[in-house]
Design an enzyme around this catalytic site. Structure first.
Site, PDB file in Angstrom:
ATOM      1  N   ILE A   1     -55.583  10.795   0.478  1.00 26.63           N
ATOM      2  CA  ILE A   1     -54.374  10.474   1.224  1.00 26.63           C
ATOM      3  C   ILE A   1     -54.669   9.439   2.304  1.00 26.63           C
ATOM      4  O   ILE A   1     -55.767   9.415   2.865  1.00 26.63           O
ATOM      5  CB  ILE A   1     -53.754  11.767   1.814  1.00 26.63           C
ATOM      6  CG1 ILE A   1     -52.303  11.571   2.223  1.00 26.63           C
ATOM      7  CG2 ILE A   1     -54.610  12.319   2.959  1.00 26.63           C
ATOM      8  CD1 ILE A   1     -51.540  12.879   2.446  1.00 26.63           C
ATOM      9  N   CYS A   2     -53.704   8.561   2.551  1.00 27.04           N
ATOM     10  CA  CYS A   2     -53.753   7.613   3.662  1.00 27.04           C
ATOM     11  C   CYS A   2     -52.359   7.632   4.300  1.00 27.04           C
ATOM     12  O   CYS A   2     -51.672   8.642   4.218  1.00 27.04           O
ATOM     13  CB  CYS A   2     -54.173   6.218   3.189  1.00 27.04           C
ATOM     14  SG  CYS A   2     -53.010   5.411   2.076  1.00 27.04           S
ATOM     15  N   ARG A   3     -51.940   6.561   4.940  1.00 22.03           N
ATOM     16  CA  ARG A   3     -50.624   6.574   5.569  1.00 22.03           C
ATOM     17  C   ARG A   3     -49.497   6.532   4.538  1.00 22.03           C
ATOM     18  O   ARG A   3     -48.568   7.327   4.596  1.00 22.03           O
ATOM     19  CB  ARG A   3     -50.475   5.423   6.563  1.00 22.03           C
ATOM     20  CG  ARG A   3     -49.131   5.473   7.301  1.00 22.03           C
ATOM     21  CD  ARG A   3     -48.980   4.362   8.304  1.00 22.03           C
ATOM     22  NE  ARG A   3     -49.009   3.090   7.601  1.00 22.03           N
ATOM     23  CZ  ARG A   3     -49.459   1.960   8.124  1.00 22.03           C
ATOM     24  NH1 ARG A   3     -49.916   1.920   9.338  1.00 22.03           N
ATOM     25  NH2 ARG A   3     -49.450   0.855   7.413  1.00 22.03           N
TER      26      ARG A   3
END
Length: 111
Positions: A61-63
């Protein structure tokens, strides 16, 4: 897979058994992250590959999903099989009401 498509998983389907790998930068992590996530900034991944499990499901996951998709592709090319991109990233995680905590353990926010 077609082109740059990588396997993905809706954030609503990520459970506590999944190793949630947050590849955002330190300031993003401190502002707000998923409880139980493991922080490994994207640029540090090549030197820290051994920290990513190969024997269980991994959601990256990232932004918003761009950096994490790159990481998923990198892991797939390096022998990982059970790795998926978290659709919509932390923005989607927060939007569907999943918890976000700051570096101090208090409620956090996605930046």
């Amino acid at each position: 897979m077609f082109g740059s498509q990588v396997p993905s998983v809706p954030v609503t389907e990520i459970d506590d058994e999944t190793y949630l790998l947050d590849v955002r930068e330190d300031d993003e992590w401190v502002a707000g992250h998923a409880p139980g996530a493991h922080h490994l900034p994207m640029m540090e991944l090549p030197a820290r590959l051994a920290e990513v499990p190969t024997d269980r499901d991994v959601a990256v996951i990232c932004r918003s999903g761009g950096r994490s998709a790159q990481v998923v592709g990198y892991l797939l090319n390096n022998g990982w099989e059970q790795v998926r991109n978290a659709d919509g990233g932390m923005r989607q995680w927060e939007a569907v009401g999943r918890p976000v905590v700051g570096g101090d353990g208090q409620p956090g926010r996605v930046i």
